[in-house]
Design a protein around this motif. Structure first.
Motif, short mmCIF file in Angstrom:
data_model
loop_
_atom_site.label_atom_id
_atom_site.label_comp_id
_atom_site.label_asym_id
_atom_site.label_seq_id
_atom_site.Cartn_x
_atom_site.Cartn_y
_atom_site.Cartn_z
N PRO A 1 33.58 22.27 -36.81
CA PRO A 1 32.72 23.24 -36.11
C PRO A 1 32.84 23.16 -34.59
CG PRO A 1 31.53 22.18 -37.90
CD PRO A 1 32.83 21.45 -37.76
N ASP A 2 33.10 21.96 -34.06
CA ASP A 2 33.17 21.80 -32.61
C ASP A 2 34.60 21.96 -32.07
OD1 ASP A 2 34.12 19.53 -33.80
OD2 ASP A 2 33.15 18.13 -32.41
N ASP A 3 35.54 22.33 -32.92
CA ASP A 3 36.92 22.49 -32.49
C ASP A 3 37.04 23.82 -31.73
OD1 ASP A 3 39.62 22.82 -32.16
OD2 ASP A 3 40.16 22.42 -34.25
N PRO A 4 37.46 23.79 -30.46
CA PRO A 4 37.56 25.04 -29.70
C PRO A 4 38.59 26.02 -30.26
CG PRO A 4 38.55 23.21 -28.49
CD PRO A 4 37.83 22.61 -29.66
N LEU A 5 39.52 25.51 -31.08
CA LEU A 5 40.54 26.39 -31.67
C LEU A 5 40.09 27.00 -33.00
CD1 LEU A 5 43.75 24.26 -31.01
CD2 LEU A 5 42.96 26.25 -29.72
N ALA A 6 38.96 26.56 -33.50
CA ALA A 6 38.52 27.00 -34.82
C ALA A 6 38.35 28.52 -34.88
CB ALA A 6 37.22 26.31 -35.21
N ALA A 7 37.91 29.12 -33.77
CA ALA A 7 37.69 30.56 -33.77
C ALA A 7 38.97 31.34 -33.99
CB ALA A 7 37.06 30.98 -32.44
N LEU A 8 40.12 30.73 -33.68
CA LEU A 8 41.40 31.39 -33.90
C LEU A 8 41.95 31.15 -35.29
CD1 LEU A 8 43.14 30.58 -30.50
CD2 LEU A 8 42.07 32.74 -31.18
N MET A 9 41.28 30.31 -36.07
CA MET A 9 41.82 29.90 -37.35
C MET A 9 40.98 30.37 -38.53
SD MET A 9 44.42 28.42 -36.13
CE MET A 9 45.11 27.80 -37.65
N ILE A 10 39.90 31.08 -38.27
CA ILE A 10 39.04 31.53 -39.35
C ILE A 10 38.85 33.05 -39.25
CG2 ILE A 10 37.82 29.34 -39.58
CD1 ILE A 10 35.57 30.48 -37.89
N GLY A 11 38.44 33.64 -40.35
CA GLY A 11 38.18 35.07 -40.37
C GLY A 11 39.40 35.89 -40.73
N GLU A 12 39.16 37.17 -41.03
CA GLU A 12 40.22 38.06 -41.48
C GLU A 12 41.30 38.28 -40.43
OE1 GLU A 12 38.61 41.74 -42.82
OE2 GLU A 12 37.41 40.85 -44.42
#
Length: 282
Positions: free
Chosen positions: A201-212
């Motif tokens: 959850p705290d990974d700044p790159l997570a937003a680029l790796m989840i979702g459609e």
């Protein structure tokens, strides 16, 4: 895991700009099945024999792979991958296309489908004489290329083996892809992000790796880095054969048109821009 992925990857193309140099060290070749002899009953040419140039190119690629060239090993896996369905049942391949041709309302799109199918069949005739390709051959060459240091092959091998990465492993892998400046690896992570990445959850790159939007964002970024996504590319030929996407678009254009709303397209563009910024900043 195979199925559509086998169609998507397509026949091998030259390494895109920015791809890492091939591993020069001698390789321990994988324990792969022998390529079976082709049965005459399987010969359904639907056209002229495979062009001599394609045969020569395939044999040269295969020799480089056997000599331990990691990039060539991945490209050989991709070549076998792209011909798996075509060579498995050549007659069935063309019968299926005949049915799907009738689903295309635009005659121009149907003509593209026909031309693409004929060319793919001829190219696949050049692959070990058009024999049926064992799945173990595809997976084995991906695994060997991964072992010898090809990052894109490692991503594919992870996906095909359904390897699950924890958050720390995932973060390290994404950083490695960003630092590689390798368009093939960036495209491959787009193919595999949904099956292997486990972001904290705290990974700044997570937003680029989840979702459609995560998968198409990485793939569009790869296209802009030099991965061959042109309308005439093997990639788009595979997409035409697999999904009837035969409108003559490049892959980026196809993905953008596939977005449901303008807001989705803006979100995709935002993600692509961020990925490219991160790649350039490494």
């Amino acid at each position: 895991m195979l199925g559509f992925a086998l169609w998507r990857s397509g026949l091998a193309a030259p390494p895109p700009p920015g791809a890492p140099a091939a591993t020069a060290q001698a390789a321990q070749l994988p324990d792969l099945p022998e390529v079976p002899a082709r049965k005459e009953s399987a010969q359904v040419s639907y056209g002229r024999p495979a062009q001599a140039g394609w045969v020569k190119d395939f044999e040269a690629l295969k020799e480089r792979a056997k000599a331990g060239d990691a990039v060539a090993q991945r490209l050989l896996a991709e070549t076998y991958d792209g011909c798996y369905m075509v060579n498995f049942d050549r007659e069935g391949f063309f019968k299926d296309l005949q049915v799907r041709r009738e689903m295309l309302g635009d005659p121009a799109h149907a003509a593209v489908l026909d031309q693409t199918a004929q060319e793919r069949a001829l190219r696949c005739d050049a692959v070990d004489g058009g024999v049926i390709i064992p799945l173990a051959l595809i997976r084995g060459w991906y695994a060997q290329a991964a072992e010898n240091g090809d990052l894109a092959a490692r991503l594919m091998d992870n996906a095909l083996s359904q390897k699950k990465l924890d958050a720390a492993e995932s973060a390290k892998l994404v950083e490695e892809v960003l630092a590689s400046n390798d368009a093939a690896a960036v495209f491959a992570i787009g193919n595999t992000v949904g099956s292997t990445y486990r972001g904290a959850p705290d990974d700044p790159l997570a937003a680029l790796m989840i979702g459609e939007q995560s998968s198409p964002a990485w793939q569009v970024a790869a296209c802009r880095m030099g991965y061959d996504c042109a309308p005439s590319s093997i990639l788009m030929g595979s997409l035409c054969l697999a999904t009837n996407a035969c409108a003559g678009d490049g892959y980026e254009e196809f993905l953008m048109k596939s977005q449901r709303t303008d807001a989705d397209r803006r979100d995709l563009e935002r993600r692509v821009t961020e990925i490219l910024r991160l790649v350039e900043g490494r």
